[in-house]
Every structure is written in C-alpha cells, then in structure tokens.
Design an enzyme around this catalytic site. Structure first.
Site, short mmCIF file in Angstrom:
data_model
loop_
_atom_site.label_atom_id
_atom_site.label_comp_id
_atom_site.label_asym_id
_atom_site.label_seq_id
_atom_site.Cartn_x
_atom_site.Cartn_y
_atom_site.Cartn_z
N CYS A 97 0.83 -1.36 0.01
CA CYS A 97 -0.11 -0.06 0.11
C CYS A 97 0.82 1.10 0.01
O CYS A 97 0.98 1.83 1.10
CB CYS A 97 -0.88 0.06 1.11
SG CYS A 97 -2.27 1.56 1.38
N TYR A 99 0.42 4.33 -0.83
CA TYR A 99 -0.10 5.51 -0.09
C TYR A 99 -0.07 5.49 1.24
O TYR A 99 0.47 6.52 2.02
CB TYR A 99 -1.64 5.70 -0.65
CG TYR A 99 -2.21 6.65 -0.17
CD1 TYR A 99 -2.58 7.06 1.06
CD2 TYR A 99 -2.88 7.61 -1.16
CE1 TYR A 99 -3.53 8.12 1.47
CE2 TYR A 99 -3.80 8.65 -0.77
CZ TYR A 99 -3.80 8.85 0.54
OH TYR A 99 -4.76 10.05 0.91
N CYS A 100 -0.16 4.65 1.92
CA CYS A 100 -0.12 4.56 3.57
C CYS A 100 1.43 4.59 3.93
O CYS A 100 1.53 4.89 5.02
CB CYS A 100 -1.05 3.38 4.04
SG CYS A 100 -2.67 3.30 3.81
N VAL A 101 2.07 3.80 3.18
CA VAL A 101 3.64 3.91 3.31
C VAL A 101 4.20 5.32 3.28
O VAL A 101 4.79 5.72 4.32
CB VAL A 101 4.37 2.92 2.40
CG1 VAL A 101 6.08 3.07 2.70
CG2 VAL A 101 4.12 1.50 2.60
N HIS A 104 2.92 7.29 6.47
CA HIS A 104 3.17 6.66 7.91
C HIS A 104 4.44 6.58 8.00
O HIS A 104 5.17 6.69 9.17
CB HIS A 104 2.48 5.66 8.21
CG HIS A 104 0.87 5.87 8.30
ND1 HIS A 104 0.39 6.74 9.24
CD2 HIS A 104 -0.22 5.76 7.28
CE1 HIS A 104 -0.97 6.74 9.03
NE2 HIS A 104 -1.23 6.12 7.96
#
Length: 334
Positions: A97, A99-101, A104
């Site tokens: 993922c 986007y989330c990497v 975060h």
C-alpha cells in the site's frame, strides 16, 4: 515551516476528488453522522483524510473506520505515537500500500524492533510490555483494514502528480507532522456508534478500555455492512480466511477466479471482488469493480462489501498475531 503550509493546503483540499469508484460526501454537504465524523477527523487528525472520507457513502462504516484509527493510533496511550506509526508503516509495506507507506513512514523511525515484530507476524519475544499489546495490535488491525480500502479506492500517493519532485519530500514531512496533533481524550469516537460486545477474536483489545470499546462497536458496524453481501459470498470469504496463513496469494488473479467459480453466476463478481479485497487488494482493477457495479451499482453497496471483506481479513490477521505472542488469550470469531 510557514512557506510550506500554503502550497500543501491546495492539494489537500482537492484530495477527495481523487477517490476512485465512489463519490465521497463533500464536507459542505455533510450532515448527521457524516458531519460528526468529519468534524472529529479534522479536529484530531489535522485534515479530512481521504482514507477515512472514502467511506462516507456508508455513514456507519465511516464512523467505524475513524473510530478504530483514532483509538488505536491517534490518541495518546501507553505506546508512543512514533512507535505506533512504525507499525502502521510496516504493515502497509507488507500489504503493498504505497499511499499508506508514504504517509506513515514519514512519521515513523526508519527501523525499530517493532518492524521485526510485524514481519514475524507477532511470533517470538515481543519488543514491548504485554500491557502495550492492545495498542500495537490495534494499529496492526487498523492498517490491515485501511490498506485494503486505500488500495481499492485511492492511487499510490497522497500528493497529486502536479506537485514538483523537489517539493514532494518536504510536503510529506509536513503532512506527517500535521497528522500528529496532540489530543487528550481517548474514547470520544466510540459514541459515534452503538454499544456492542467485544467479539472473542478481538480479545487482545480487552485490557485497554478505549481500544476495546472502539473495536467492539466497529466490528458490529462492519457486520451490519456485511449483511448486504450475498450469503454465499460471505461463506466463501470466511472459509478462505479461516484457512489462510497470511502468505501472498500469487501474482495472477487465477486463484480468485477459481474460488468464485462455485458461486451462482450473479454472485461471482461480488465473490471475486471480495476475495481480491481480502487477500490481494493491490491486484483489484477497474474491471473487477465494474463487474460488481454492473450487478450492484450504488456506492454504499460497494463500500460495504469492500469494508466487510477488508475487516474480515484484518481481524483474522490480528488474531494470528495475538495467538503467536507469548501471552495469547485465544478467542473465536463471532
């Protein structure tokens, strides 16, 4: 710092327009539960995050997604925010993922003992005291859930392609700082949803009341969304999840086609999409969504199926991690 805020604010205002397959409720049009969730997200997270807002066609599920994110990651607890961000980033890497990497990893240390804990699926000695487990497992389950939804409904980056390359890293660092506001009110988001008992497979949350309350209420909301999923599809996904050890399914979608072949033809698009969402969300393509929408065209039904499948897989991942730990209190899913 100040010069970056203005250029960052413009792409963030346009971010909801980049949600794919569904039309999120615009902030100015939000009422009732949607408006209440949007208000909490903007106050506590610093922005109306697209990974939360994409759920808005189904208000109950919107509230559930925000509640587990807020009470596991955002609020202060025994575990530090940077350490929890490290768990979120590593889970997101494992789930492909980007986007989330991007979001975060910008807010987390490059590598910590928690990275290895996630990679080992919770096996071996935990790098934290047992009393911290509800928060860390809560973050893990939340991102097992959100990664799947983000892979389905968002592209690879929280920043639009128009942002120049030289500006992307500074903007991502600023975005990470924006989403780490200090708040002092654990448990507030639980009131967005009706009270519900904590299912047995979420027993890892029981020792931390605000985490337990969030996941109990959210699990009931996801179950309500799942009631609209055809029963044969629910049975198929549950059976597949129960037999799954968490390993990747492979590069092709053939396994999903084969598993869904036993369904009635009218249920096969839902079966394929639910299976891909649960086990290989990064493989979901526009054709998979279009085939589902040809039978069930409304936004709420699509969000509901994806959310139910995502949470079914995510809670199973949490149960595996809990069972692998040194102080497991085993439970069974209800």
């Amino acid at each position: 710092m100040a010069p970056l805020r203005q250029p960052l604010s413009r792409p963030l205002r346009r971010a909801l327009a980049r949600v794919e397959h569904v039309s999120p409720v615009a902030p100015g049009a939000a009422t009732g539960l949607v408006a209440a969730v949007y208000g909490q997200v903007e106050r506590d997270f610093g922005m109306l995050a697209p990974p939360v807002a994409l759920h808005s066609p189904l208000p109950d599920v919107l509230a559930a997604s925000w509640t587990i994110l807020r009470e596991s990651l955002v609020v202060p607890g025994l575990a530090g925010r940077a350490a929890k961000e490290a768990v979120a980033a590593e889970v997101s890497r494992r789930n492909t993922c980007p986007y989330c990497v991007a979001v975060h990893a910008a807010a987390a240390p490059a590598a910590t003992p928690l990275t290895g804990w996630v990679q080992r699926g919770g096996a071996g000695e935990s790098p934290f005291p047992d009393k911290h487990a509800p928060e860390y497992i809560g973050v893990l389950v939340t991102f097992e859930y959100l990664n799947r939804m983000v892979n389905l409904f968002l592209d690879d980056s929280p920043l639009p392609p128009s942002v120049p390359g030289a500006a992307r890293d500074p903007m991502m660092r600023l975005l990470g700082r924006m989403t780490r506001r200090r708040i002092r009110s654990p448990g507030v988001s639980a009131a967005l949803l009706p009270a519900a008992p904590l299912p047995g497979d979420l027993a890892w949350a029981a020792r931390t009341p605000h985490v337990a309350e969030a996941f109990a209420r959210a699990a009931a909301a996801f179950a309500r969304a799942g009631a609209a999923v055809p029963p044969p599809v629910r049975d198929l996904v549950r059976a597949q999840v129960a037999a799954w050890d968490g390993s990747p399914k492979g590069l092709s979608k053939g396994w999903a086609e084969e598993a869904a072949a036993a369904l009635h033809p009218v249920d096969r698009p839902a079966g394929r999409l639910a299976l891909l969402t649960a086990f290989a969300s990064h493989q979901v393509g526009a054709r998979d969504v279009a085939a589902f929408r040809a039978v069930r065209p409304d936004d709420g039904t699509l969000v509901g199926l994806a959310a139910w499948a995502s949470f079914t897989a995510a809670r199973a991942a949490g149960a595996r991690v809990h069972a692998a730990g040194p102080s497991a209190e085993r439970g069974t899913q209800t």
